[in-house]
Design a protein around this motif. Sequence first.
Motif: not given
Length: 351
Positions: A157-175
């Motif tokens: 989760t931090l620092p922001p540049e190490i986030r890999i968003f394919k593992h984040w459920p971004l389709t889940s509202p508000g996640f």
Amino acid sequence: MEPKAENRYVQEEEGLGWGKSLPVPSVQEIVRNDSQIVPEKYIQERKDRPTLDSEFSPNSSEIPVINFSLLANGDEDELGKLDFACKEWGFFQIINHGVPQKVLDNMKAAVAAFYELPLEEKKKYAMAENDLQGYGQGYVVSEEQKLDWGDLIFLMTLPPEIRIFKHWPLTSPGFKEAVENYSAEMQKLSDELAAKLSLLMGMDKDGLKKLYGEMKQAMRLNYYPACSRPDLVLGVSAHSDASALTLLLQDDEFTALQIRHKGTWVPVKPIPNALVVNIGDVAEAWSNGVYKSIEHRAVTNVNKARMSIATFMMPNEELEIGPLESMMDDKHRPKLYRKIKSTGFVRSGIS
């Protein structure tokens, strides 16, 4: 439509080199299909089976509670309590920490919403073959291994540049918003705790930050389904954390976390909206063994599922970790730990 990741957050997807975990069935789905079944792989060896809350004496010891507001404002008594907690327990709860109630509630709601998704949707965020980020169960290295009664999603989760968003459920509202807001609050708390630990370990308040820079942050979002035989399984097997510090947001409704203290398992009874903090292996090495990274585990419940959110603070994996000069003395406190790269701690487990 799936939200687009901001360019500054995108990272190459080669993995972090922390090892991998074999794919295993979702425990949540096992329970959905048959709430009475407990597969053999989840039944712990007799010596490892849990001590349930009902078996503890009403006089069981309780871990220290620290008023974070007083600690942050320089109260010497609270600083002494922190020192005692780190030496004698390795665990403590913090109250009056200043994290807005809405941030806590939104984070809990985001985790709950993810685990309410259909299995096929959750599988879209499955752990990569060469990394531990994503949805699954961590550190499964053998087909014969006893498994934990729980599912998880692990995110850097931090620092922001190490986030890999394919593992984040971004389709889940508000996640995404909930995780980012909660992550920022955990960063503030851990920075203040690191400053106080610096003072206790004989440095100025910026001592650890000067030596190790900004910490990396990871989160483990846990779901422990109800179990018909909680006396046979563990939500999380006994382990110590490979972090410097871990901050845990527990479910307030029942006691599940247990820590090993003086040879026995002690329950950590939830205080509403408090956070549980524990010393990790890295901080034990920094302190030359003065502060303790303690084994802990989680039990399950026969009636209700439980969620928890663990936030891990870790040095950059290329930095060498070992005892601080201020924590060594040739006569009274010789060096007990050799220096190793932070990666060596991480590969031993974040649970």
